[in-house]
Design an enzyme around this catalytic site. Structure first.
Site, PDB file in Angstrom:
ATOM      1  N   CYS A   1       0.793  -1.229   0.000  1.00  0.00           N
ATOM      2  CA  CYS A   1       0.000   0.000   0.000  1.00  0.00           C
ATOM      3  C   CYS A   1       0.830   1.285   0.000  1.00  0.00           C
ATOM      4  CB  CYS A   1      -0.941   0.008   1.193  1.00  0.00           C
ATOM      5  SG  CYS A   1      -2.183  -1.300   1.162  1.00  0.00           S
TER       6      CYS A   1
ATOM      7  N   HIS B   1      -2.408   6.365   2.974  1.00  0.00           N
ATOM      8  CA  HIS B   1      -1.366   5.727   3.779  1.00  0.00           C
ATOM      9  C   HIS B   1      -0.078   6.548   3.814  1.00  0.00           C
ATOM     10  CE1 HIS B   1      -0.153   1.514   5.409  1.00  0.00           C
ATOM     11  NE2 HIS B   1       0.369   2.489   6.127  1.00  0.00           N
TER      12      HIS B   1
END
Length: 518
Positions: free
Chosen positions: A63, A113
């Site tokens: 991610c 993220h």
């Protein structure tokens, strides 16, 4: 392929941009838009008017590194976001910086993220907090190869626990992401209802269909008779797996989660169901754009950070360069773009240059340090000749890995392992490694030369180790004593919302109505 048409003069100067990003969506399910058997009418409608990039790849199959690269057009070795706990430094320009510098309003609803104290990276506003932590707590450690950090490493509990629920942590998050994004679109339609409007770029980033594999019943029921609930390639015996796959199997604690065929079927069924859940969200966003009369002047990008193996080869989640993990959908629709399929390999690294190109923004000042290229030329019929590059230096690895996708070939290298070479035309399931085949020695040597010209693997490894060691010291220090988290705290200015006594009610009601006078 039909060439990219030039937008009219009104939209050419100030196109809006809606980026719809999903999480862990396997690009093999998007051979030409969503596969026919997927229940995804809104995505299929979007695909029909989009440029569709069949062989599009992540820059890194995890991610945080994938998303940092996506936003900057730079590989992890440049951003130094190697894993899910590596700081994204503030001096790296992202597409949000480029667009904002050119006058765009830039906002993010959902996940990106970001790790570190900068939680904006060019976005003028974030509508939600992130679903994942912003600190260094998820740092892997190359000094301890084989160590499992059990409290945050993946395990197969997501597979053994697959099934139905009406609310989960992730559903709560994505419902909020969609609601606030649609609310923002209404706000933007009212704010910009004049000739001097400010163009906008809204990024809407969902966390589905990322595991855990749990879906709402109305979407689960769509796949009761699905014929795709078992992988094409079943479990490969451990002794026959490649060295990196063995490391992934260990890092995800496969031994303590024996799987049944029912576990596999339920996991894949929930995953497909969550694609349909996302399809509903896509439909809401496009519907809002349509009803607020902004659709015709808005570019829509549909993309994912990385894929999911979904049990292929006995592997789950991501963290490798096999097609299920590294190949991701990319669709681009909007003014002047004709629908069509493009099969030449492309990369998420190309998104930022493409965004800027479509918005008429030059990236010349930083292009020498950019790893992607604009796809506008490709949509105009030009040939894309640059290879697609990938890197991985996160959990499950003991040293950095790199890959090159060019033409029909995919080449993978790690200093610890034998090379891999796959002919994806003859062997789309990647079952035959040709790196040791004398008949393909010239192809292999060509890729080795390209890899050596692009990467110094010893320097790459040293940089990752230095980053990890520094972060372990900082994380442990900051967790002692008074702790101030970096997680983004969305601010709602209550005194500026709805009706307050410093506002003129007559002006307020008129300005908040859209369309006006009907």
């Amino acid at each position: 392929m039909t060439a990219l048409r030039e937008p009219d003069t009104v939209t050419a100067n100030k196109p809006n941009i809606l980026i719809i990003m999903v999480d862990q969506l396997n690009g093999k399910l998007f051979p030409d838009g969503p596969a026919d058997w997927l229940h995804a009418p809104h995505m299929k409608a979007l695909a029909a008017r989009s440029a569709r990039f069949k062989n599009n790849y992540t820059s890194s199959a995890l991610c945080a590194p994938a998303r940092a690269s996506f936003m900057a057009g730079q590989l992890p070795s440049r951003t130094r976001v190697y894993d899910n706990a590596a700081e994204y430094i503030s001096s790296i320009p992202t597409f949000a910086h480029h667009l904002r510098r050119a006058g765009y309003y830039t906002a993010l609803s959902g996940k990106m993220h970001f790790v570190g104290p900068d939680q904006l990276h060019g976005f003028e506003e974030r509508l939600t907090t992130d679903i994942y932590p912003a600190d260094f707590g998820w740092t892997p450690d190359y000094r301890k190869p084989g160590e499992r950090i059990d409290w945050w490493y993946h395990n197969l509990g997501s597979v053994t626990g697959a099934g139905v629920a009406e609310i989960t942590n992730q559903m709560e998050y994505d419902d909020e992401v969609a609601f606030l994004a649609n609310q923002k679109l209404y706000h933007l339609s009212r704010e910009n209802d004049d000739q001097g409007r400010r163009p906008w770029c809204l990024t809407v980033s969902f966390t589905h269909p990322h595991d855990p594999y749990v879906a709402r019943k109305k979407f689960w029921d769509l796949y009761e008779d699905c014929e795709h609930l078992l992988p094409e390639v079943g479990e490969i015996p451990f002794d026959e797996q490649d060295p990196h796959s063995k490391r992934i199997i260990h890092s995800c604690d496969y031994d303590n989660f024996p799987l049944t065929e029912d576990n596999i079927r339920r996991s894949r069924r929930a995953y497909f169901a969550n694609i349909s859940y996302l399809d509903e969200k896509v439909g809401e966003l496009v519907d809002t754009l349509t009803r607020t009369r902004m659709l015709d002047n808005t570019y829509i990008f549909f993309c994912s950070d990385h894929g999911d193996m979904l049990g292929e080869r006995g592997l789950w989640f991501k963290m490798n360069f096999f097609e299920g993990s590294s190949r991701v959908p990319l669709m681009i629709a909007g003014p002047g773009i004709d629908g069509g399929l493009y099969e030449t390999p492309t990369s998420n690294l190309d998104v930022t240059p493409t965004l800027c190109d479509l918005a008429g923004i030059s990236m010349d000042e930083i292009m020498p340090w950019t790893d992607g290229m604009s796809l506008k030329g490709m949509m105009n019929g030009a040939e894309r000749t640059a290879p697609v590059l990938m890197e991985y230096a996160a959990e499950g690895s003991y040293a950095p890995m790199v890959a090159i996708r060019e033409g029909k070939w995919k080449y993978t290298h790690c200093e610890l392992d034998p090379d891999q070479l796959f002919d994806l035309e003859a062997d789309p399931l990647e079952l035959t490694n040709l790196a040791g085949d004398p008949a393909h020695i010239a192809v292999l040597e060509g890729f080795i030369a390209k890899r050596q010209a692009r990467w110094n693997m010893a320097e790459f490894d040293a940089s990752v180790r230095e980053s990890q060691a520094r972060r372990w010291v900082v994380y442990e220090a900051l967790r002692n004593g008074s702790y101030y988290p970096w997680d983004h705290q969305p601010l709602q200015k209550a005194s500026e919302r709805y009706m307050r006594n410093h506002m003129d009610l007559n002006i307020l009601e008129e300005s908040k109505r859209y369309p006006r006078g009907e």
